[in-house]
Design an enzyme around this catalytic site. Structure first.
Site, PDB file in Angstrom:
ATOM      1  N   HIS A  54       0.849  -1.208   0.000  1.00 44.96           N
ATOM      2  CA  HIS A  54       0.000   0.000   0.000  1.00 44.96           C
ATOM      3  C   HIS A  54       0.877   1.247   0.000  1.00 44.96           C
ATOM      4  O   HIS A  54       2.098   1.152   0.147  1.00 44.96           O
ATOM      5  CB  HIS A  54      -1.003  -0.013   1.151  1.00 44.96           C
ATOM      6  CG  HIS A  54      -0.408   0.104   2.527  1.00 44.96           C
ATOM      7  ND1 HIS A  54       0.372  -0.889   3.095  1.00 44.96           N
ATOM      8  CD2 HIS A  54      -0.478   1.100   3.460  1.00 44.96           C
ATOM      9  CE1 HIS A  54       0.737  -0.514   4.308  1.00 44.96           C
ATOM     10  NE2 HIS A  54       0.247   0.692   4.558  1.00 44.96           N
ATOM     11  N   HIS A  56       1.479   3.925   1.872  1.00 43.45           N
ATOM     12  CA  HIS A  56       2.077   4.682   2.975  1.00 43.45           C
ATOM     13  C   HIS A  56       3.608   4.692   2.877  1.00 43.45           C
ATOM     14  O   HIS A  56       4.226   3.689   2.532  1.00 43.45           O
ATOM     15  CB  HIS A  56       1.628   4.117   4.327  1.00 43.45           C
ATOM     16  CG  HIS A  56       0.185   4.421   4.618  1.00 43.45           C
ATOM     17  ND1 HIS A  56      -0.568   3.692   5.512  1.00 43.45           N
ATOM     18  CD2 HIS A  56      -0.634   5.385   4.121  1.00 43.45           C
ATOM     19  CE1 HIS A  56      -1.794   4.202   5.556  1.00 43.45           C
ATOM     20  NE2 HIS A  56      -1.868   5.224   4.727  1.00 43.45           N
ATOM     21  N   ASP A  58       6.028   4.591   4.942  1.00 47.90           N
ATOM     22  CA  ASP A  58       6.836   3.621   5.692  1.00 47.90           C
ATOM     23  C   ASP A  58       6.853   2.242   5.022  1.00 47.90           C
ATOM     24  O   ASP A  58       7.547   1.332   5.485  1.00 47.90           O
ATOM     25  CB  ASP A  58       6.376   3.524   7.166  1.00 47.90           C
ATOM     26  CG  ASP A  58       4.957   3.020   7.328  1.00 47.90           C
ATOM     27  OD1 ASP A  58       4.064   3.469   6.567  1.00 47.90           O
ATOM     28  OD2 ASP A  58       4.721   2.184   8.215  1.00 47.90           O
ATOM     29  N   HIS A  59       6.099   2.102   3.929  1.00 46.42           N
ATOM     30  CA  HIS A  59       6.082   0.832   3.188  1.00 46.42           C
ATOM     31  C   HIS A  59       6.698   0.930   1.791  1.00 46.42           C
ATOM     32  O   HIS A  59       6.977  -0.092   1.176  1.00 46.42           O
ATOM     33  CB  HIS A  59       4.647   0.287   3.095  1.00 46.42           C
ATOM     34  CG  HIS A  59       4.083  -0.049   4.442  1.00 46.42           C
ATOM     35  ND1 HIS A  59       3.973  -1.329   4.913  1.00 46.42           N
ATOM     36  CD2 HIS A  59       3.658   0.762   5.448  1.00 46.42           C
ATOM     37  CE1 HIS A  59       3.489  -1.305   6.145  1.00 46.42           C
ATOM     38  NE2 HIS A  59       3.296  -0.040   6.491  1.00 46.42           N
ATOM     39  N   HIS A 112      -7.492  -0.624   5.454  1.00 43.16           N
ATOM     40  CA  HIS A 112      -6.450   0.278   5.981  1.00 43.16           C
ATOM     41  C   HIS A 112      -6.241   1.407   4.967  1.00 43.16           C
ATOM     42  O   HIS A 112      -6.265   2.592   5.319  1.00 43.16           O
ATOM     43  CB  HIS A 112      -5.172  -0.518   6.208  1.00 43.16           C
ATOM     44  CG  HIS A 112      -4.007   0.290   6.690  1.00 43.16           C
ATOM     45  ND1 HIS A 112      -3.969   0.880   7.929  1.00 43.16           N
ATOM     46  CD2 HIS A 112      -2.825   0.600   6.087  1.00 43.16           C
ATOM     47  CE1 HIS A 112      -2.816   1.525   8.067  1.00 43.16           C
ATOM     48  NE2 HIS A 112      -2.107   1.379   6.966  1.00 43.16           N
ATOM     49  N   ASP A 129      -0.353  -3.707   6.318  1.00 36.57           N
ATOM     50  CA  ASP A 129      -0.973  -3.178   7.533  1.00 36.57           C
ATOM     51  C   ASP A 129      -2.439  -3.585   7.650  1.00 36.57           C
ATOM     52  O   ASP A 129      -3.258  -2.837   8.206  1.00 36.57           O
ATOM     53  CB  ASP A 129      -0.871  -1.642   7.562  1.00 36.57           C
ATOM     54  CG  ASP A 129       0.558  -1.167   7.843  1.00 36.57           C
ATOM     55  OD1 ASP A 129       1.432  -2.004   8.096  1.00 36.57           O
ATOM     56  OD2 ASP A 129       0.770   0.063   7.789  1.00 36.57           O
ATOM     57  N   HIS A 167       4.337  -4.446  10.798  1.00 35.55           N
ATOM     58  CA  HIS A 167       4.773  -3.814  12.050  1.00 35.55           C
ATOM     59  C   HIS A 167       4.880  -4.812  13.199  1.00 35.55           C
ATOM     60  O   HIS A 167       4.148  -5.794  13.257  1.00 35.55           O
ATOM     61  CB  HIS A 167       3.785  -2.708  12.472  1.00 35.55           C
ATOM     62  CG  HIS A 167       3.769  -1.534  11.555  1.00 35.55           C
ATOM     63  ND1 HIS A 167       4.563  -0.429  11.736  1.00 35.55           N
ATOM     64  CD2 HIS A 167       3.058  -1.303  10.426  1.00 35.55           C
ATOM     65  CE1 HIS A 167       4.334   0.458  10.765  1.00 35.55           C
ATOM     66  NE2 HIS A 167       3.418  -0.057   9.949  1.00 35.55           N
TER      67      HIS A 167
HETATM   68 FE    FE Z   1       2.661   0.941   8.182  1.00 40.24          FE
HETATM   69 ZN    ZN Z   2       0.108   1.743   6.502  1.00 40.18          ZN
END
Ligand code: FE
Ligand code: ZN
Length: 256
Positions: A54, A56, A58-59, A112, A129, A167
């Site tokens: 996805h 985001h 952080d990914h 999400h 996530d 995570h």
């Molecule tokens: Fe994340």
């Molecule tokens: Zn995420």
């Protein structure tokens, strides 16, 4: 060919998943290119592909730099705008990785984010996530009903499926699970195991779907103990799993 599955810690609590063959590897959700480069160099591996679940940061923050350095494709959700993605994928399509003699099937699992996907193959699911160990992702772009459908889709996979999520939230998630189901022995046992692993700075992941079915409250919205706890929290009767899910998802958002 033997494959090794390694969670690379990144940022505060992210994991970038590395699946390595003899000479090359893939990575899933590289929010940061640096730990990926280090792991590849250490093991003398080339990078065959990047997979993204996805949009985001952080990914996917490190995807473009890795693709440039290694000249590899970047698979990602067709339903989201991610500049680095060269191979957009939809439900039913697959990410082919000839260097590892393998492929991963795509499952669309919105909730999400609106276009979130999972990759399933090799008895592994990379679920980003959406499903965490003992928990699930927050609803940023989707509805509770969508998330319930997405979790049900993941629940249809075999019990032995390795759950590789984005995570390390297991210990905190288990505190919440325990508040809902104080009598669930699997939660207590796993909480002790997870605390011990974390005290040695080791990952609690991957989990298995079989384990998650026994203790993840978000997969247990039909279980009477979870329904009772959710109703007590809501202060009224709840009808159906989506209502139960809605209550425990928002309860978890403020649970400490
Ligand atoms: Fe994340
Ligand atoms: Zn995420």
């Amino acid at each position: 060919m033997g494959h090794e599955l390694i969670p690379l810690p990144a940022f505060r609590d992210n994991y970038i998943w590395l699946l390595a063959g003899d000479k090359s590897a893939i990575v899933v959700d590289p929010g940061d290119a640096v730990p990926v480069r280090m792991a590849l160099e250490q093991r003398h591996l080339s990078l065959a592909a990047v997979l993204i679940t996805h949009h985001h940061a952080d990914h996917m923050g490190g995807a473009a730099a890795l693709a440039l350095q290694y000249g590899c494709p970047v698979f990602g959700p067709a339903g989201e705008v991610i500049d680095a993605v060269t191979e957009p994928l939809r439900e039913g399509q697959q990410a082919d990785i000839p260097q590892l003699e393998t492929c991963f099937k795509v499952l669309e699992i919105p909730g999400h984010t609106a276009g979130h996907i999972a990759y399933y193959g090799h008895n592994i699911v990379f679920c980003g996530d959406t499903l965490f160990s003992a928990g699930c992702g927050r609803l940023f772009e989707g509805t509770a009903a969508q998330m319930c459908r997405s979790l049900a889709k993941l629940m249809a996979l075999p019990d032995s499926t390795a759950i590789c999520c984005g995570h390390e939230y297991t210990v905190a998630n288990l505190r919440f699970a325990r508040a809902l189901e104080p009598g669930n022995r699997d939660i207590l046992d796993y909480a002790a195991e997870a605390a011990e692993l974390r005290s040695r700075d080791l990952p609690t992941l991957p989990s298995t779907l079989g384990r998650e079915r026994c203790l993840n409250p978000f997969l247990r919205c039909g279980e009477s103990a979870v329904v009772t706890a959710a109703q007590r929290h809501a202060g009224h009767e709840l009808h159906g799993q989506i209502e139960v899910f809605t209550v425990i998802r928002s309860w978890k958002d403020t649970f400490t």
